[in-house]
Design an enzyme around this catalytic site. Structure first.
Site, PDB file in Angstrom:
ATOM      1  N   CYS A 101       0.801  -1.217   0.000  1.00 45.05           N
ATOM      2  CA  CYS A 101       0.000   0.000   0.000  1.00 45.05           C
ATOM      3  C   CYS A 101       0.837   1.272   0.000  1.00 45.05           C
ATOM      4  O   CYS A 101       0.291   2.373   0.047  1.00 45.05           O
ATOM      5  CB  CYS A 101      -0.932   0.011   1.217  1.00 45.05           C
ATOM      6  SG  CYS A 101      -2.046  -1.411   1.278  1.00 45.05           S
ATOM      7  N   LYS A 154      -8.401  -0.391  10.548  1.00 38.93           N
ATOM      8  CA  LYS A 154      -8.286  -1.443   9.535  1.00 38.93           C
ATOM      9  C   LYS A 154      -7.330  -2.511  10.045  1.00 38.93           C
ATOM     10  O   LYS A 154      -6.141  -2.257  10.246  1.00 38.93           O
ATOM     11  CB  LYS A 154      -7.792  -0.861   8.214  1.00 38.93           C
ATOM     12  CG  LYS A 154      -7.716  -1.886   7.084  1.00 38.93           C
ATOM     13  CD  LYS A 154      -7.294  -1.220   5.780  1.00 38.93           C
ATOM     14  CE  LYS A 154      -7.196  -2.213   4.652  1.00 38.93           C
ATOM     15  NZ  LYS A 154      -6.762  -1.571   3.384  1.00 38.93           N
ATOM     16  N   ARG A 201      -8.432  -9.538  -2.563  1.00 40.53           N
ATOM     17  CA  ARG A 201      -7.100  -9.473  -3.176  1.00 40.53           C
ATOM     18  C   ARG A 201      -7.072 -10.178  -4.518  1.00 40.53           C
ATOM     19  O   ARG A 201      -6.312  -9.815  -5.405  1.00 40.53           O
ATOM     20  CB  ARG A 201      -6.069 -10.039  -2.203  1.00 40.53           C
ATOM     21  CG  ARG A 201      -5.851  -9.095  -1.019  1.00 40.53           C
ATOM     22  CD  ARG A 201      -4.947  -9.647   0.054  1.00 40.53           C
ATOM     23  NE  ARG A 201      -4.835  -8.683   1.149  1.00 40.53           N
ATOM     24  CZ  ARG A 201      -4.236  -8.925   2.293  1.00 40.53           C
ATOM     25  NH1 ARG A 201      -3.679 -10.111   2.506  1.00 40.53           N
ATOM     26  NH2 ARG A 201      -4.185  -7.997   3.233  1.00 40.53           N
ATOM     27  N   ARG A 246       1.098  -7.266   5.431  1.00 39.26           N
ATOM     28  CA  ARG A 246       0.799  -5.872   5.751  1.00 39.26           C
ATOM     29  C   ARG A 246       0.676  -5.630   7.250  1.00 39.26           C
ATOM     30  O   ARG A 246       0.091  -4.637   7.677  1.00 39.26           O
ATOM     31  CB  ARG A 246      -0.491  -5.445   5.029  1.00 39.26           C
ATOM     32  CG  ARG A 246      -0.346  -5.472   3.511  1.00 39.26           C
ATOM     33  CD  ARG A 246      -1.625  -5.133   2.803  1.00 39.26           C
ATOM     34  NE  ARG A 246      -1.405  -5.158   1.357  1.00 39.26           N
ATOM     35  CZ  ARG A 246      -2.319  -5.491   0.451  1.00 39.26           C
ATOM     36  NH1 ARG A 246      -3.535  -5.834   0.842  1.00 39.26           N
ATOM     37  NH2 ARG A 246      -2.033  -5.496  -0.832  1.00 39.26           N
ATOM     38  N   GLU A 274      -6.244   4.915  17.014  1.00 34.64           N
ATOM     39  CA  GLU A 274      -6.202   5.139  15.570  1.00 34.64           C
ATOM     40  C   GLU A 274      -7.328   6.073  15.124  1.00 34.64           C
ATOM     41  O   GLU A 274      -7.122   6.979  14.313  1.00 34.64           O
ATOM     42  CB  GLU A 274      -6.306   3.799  14.834  1.00 34.64           C
ATOM     43  CG  GLU A 274      -5.109   2.880  15.015  1.00 34.64           C
ATOM     44  CD  GLU A 274      -3.905   3.310  14.201  1.00 34.64           C
ATOM     45  OE1 GLU A 274      -4.012   4.277  13.410  1.00 34.64           O
ATOM     46  OE2 GLU A 274      -2.837   2.689  14.354  1.00 34.64           O
ATOM     47  N   LYS A 277     -12.953  -1.857   9.582  1.00 37.67           N
ATOM     48  CA  LYS A 277     -12.822  -2.937   8.602  1.00 37.67           C
ATOM     49  C   LYS A 277     -11.908  -4.030   9.155  1.00 37.67           C
ATOM     50  O   LYS A 277     -10.807  -3.707   9.600  1.00 37.67           O
ATOM     51  CB  LYS A 277     -12.227  -2.373   7.309  1.00 37.67           C
ATOM     52  CG  LYS A 277     -12.020  -3.389   6.196  1.00 37.67           C
ATOM     53  CD  LYS A 277     -11.381  -2.745   4.981  1.00 37.67           C
ATOM     54  CE  LYS A 277     -11.184  -3.769   3.866  1.00 37.67           C
ATOM     55  NZ  LYS A 277     -10.494  -3.183   2.697  1.00 37.67           N
ATOM     56  N   SER A 324     -14.951  -8.806   1.809  1.00 39.86           N
ATOM     57  CA  SER A 324     -15.104  -9.813   0.761  1.00 39.86           C
ATOM     58  C   SER A 324     -15.303 -11.230   1.280  1.00 39.86           C
ATOM     59  O   SER A 324     -16.148 -11.969   0.763  1.00 39.86           O
ATOM     60  CB  SER A 324     -13.894  -9.769  -0.172  1.00 39.86           C
ATOM     61  OG  SER A 324     -12.686 -10.012   0.530  1.00 39.86           O
ATOM     62  N   TYR A 338     -21.019  -5.789  -0.414  1.00 39.51           N
ATOM     63  CA  TYR A 338     -21.238  -6.381  -1.730  1.00 39.51           C
ATOM     64  C   TYR A 338     -22.665  -6.927  -1.853  1.00 39.51           C
ATOM     65  O   TYR A 338     -23.110  -7.256  -2.951  1.00 39.51           O
ATOM     66  CB  TYR A 338     -20.219  -7.501  -1.969  1.00 39.51           C
ATOM     67  CG  TYR A 338     -18.793  -7.019  -1.863  1.00 39.51           C
ATOM     68  CD1 TYR A 338     -18.175  -6.387  -2.938  1.00 39.51           C
ATOM     69  CD2 TYR A 338     -18.066  -7.153  -0.677  1.00 39.51           C
ATOM     70  CE1 TYR A 338     -16.873  -5.912  -2.843  1.00 39.51           C
ATOM     71  CE2 TYR A 338     -16.769  -6.686  -0.567  1.00 39.51           C
ATOM     72  CZ  TYR A 338     -16.173  -6.067  -1.652  1.00 39.51           C
ATOM     73  OH  TYR A 338     -14.891  -5.593  -1.548  1.00 39.51           O
TER      74      TYR A 338
END
Length: 331
Positions: A130, A201, A211, A223, A239, A254, A280, A319
């Protein structure tokens, strides 16, 4: 004198009465629909791990957008898959990049539809991280250059705003990313463009199907150095507070399903709009079970999205947005 124990069964005697006393519900106005845009023509390819979700080229995108608008979904979140990638993700901040062209097309045809631009480099870099990667001279290991990454992310945000994006949604989790993007947007004259920050996140296993969809899996390492440990809850508040102080207008948590406690905690501690990202794998697991006939998909989805609202989400990126709205209309 004794009295009967009353458990308010009378309030559950009919569907109409249950609806009248219902504490939480969601509507089409709460939902944001993610869309994957790719280069090419005539492309509408189903993503194997996300049944019902597709890659669209610009010429096939219009039918999808027409459907979203007709259903009354107020916003889409755009992810781009470029034709070529490089070390700095240059197509992310190219004014003729795939996200920028898709944004202009959507806003030209449907100016009332909110376009949210995901602001990250992972779909555009050849290494899948990222941010900008360098090799440490001492350890000879690849590391993320946080400050250099901020420069490219800020350029990306400005390019997306120039293309007509209504909201910038940075998902990169670099330290100081909100401040860098806010400053760049303001300097470019986009003081009115809000930032929907991926403030909380987690480094989650729930991102696997995404991904594949975005072609953004890291080519080495992971990550975890810039996304949160799933075991940490108090860190989420730090955060979120940091992003608020830097100028965030909305806060994303998330993933959502395994982090309902985090959504609730962020809601209780801050008064900015909270966004839950129904990610996802949360989608793919339900779809897989439904295809096998193991669950009632409609009931599961509606219960899950209601749960996210109950936890404190003002908006839900999902979604399932199109399906959920159809089910709401059916009653």
């Amino acid at each position: 004198m004794s009295f009967p124990i009353v458990r308010h069964r009378r309030l559950r005697t009919s569907a109409a009465l249950r609806n009248l006393v219902r504490e939480y519900a969601f509507s089409a106005h709460d939902l944001i629909y993610p869309i994957f845009i790719t280069e090419g023509t005539g492309v509408k390819n189903e993503i194997s791990s996300m049944p019902g979700i597709y890659h669209f080229s610009l010429d096939t995108l219009e039918d999808e957008i027409n459907e979203v608008v007709a259903l009354g979904i107020p916003a889409v979140l755009l992810f781009g898959i470029p034709a070529t990638k490089d070390a700095v993700g240059s197509s992310a901040f190219d004014d003729e990049g795939i996200v920028q062209r898709a944004t202009r097309q959507i806003k030209q045809n449907h100016p009332e539809l909110l376009v949210i631009a995901d602001t990250c480099l992972c779909e555009f870099t050849d290494h899948g991280h990222c941010g900008i990667v360098h090799v440490d001279e001492c350890t000879h290991q690849a590391v993320i250059d946080n400050d250099e990454s901020l420069e490219f992310l800020a350029r990306t945000a400005v390019s997306q705003a120039k293309a007509g994006a209504d909201i910038i949604a940075p998902s990169n989790m670099m330290d100081g990313f909100v401040q860098a993007i806010r400053t760049a947007l303001d300097d470019a004259g986009f003081t009115h463009i809000p930032i929907m920050s991926y403030a909380v996140k987690y480094a989650s296993a729930y991102y696997g199907p995404f991904r594949e969809a975005a072609g953004s899996a890291p080519q080495f390492g992971d990550r975890k150095s810039y996304q949160m440990d799933p075991a940490n809850a108090r860190e989420a508040l730090r955060e979120a507070e940091s992003d608020i102080l830097e100028g965030a207008d909305m806060l994303i948590v998330k993933p959502a399903l395994a982090y309902m406690d985090i959504i609730k905690s962020v809601r209780e501690n801050f008064d900015l709009p909270i966004v839950a990202y129904n990610v996802s794998a949360e989608y793919a697991m339900v779809k897989a079970a439904a295809i096998n006939g193991w669950i009632n998909e409609r009931a599961i989805v509606m219960e899950t999205l209601t749960g996210m609202k109950r936890a404190g989400a003002d908006m839900i990126i999902t979604y399932f947005a199109k399906d959920a709205v159809r089910w709401l209309k059916e009653g």
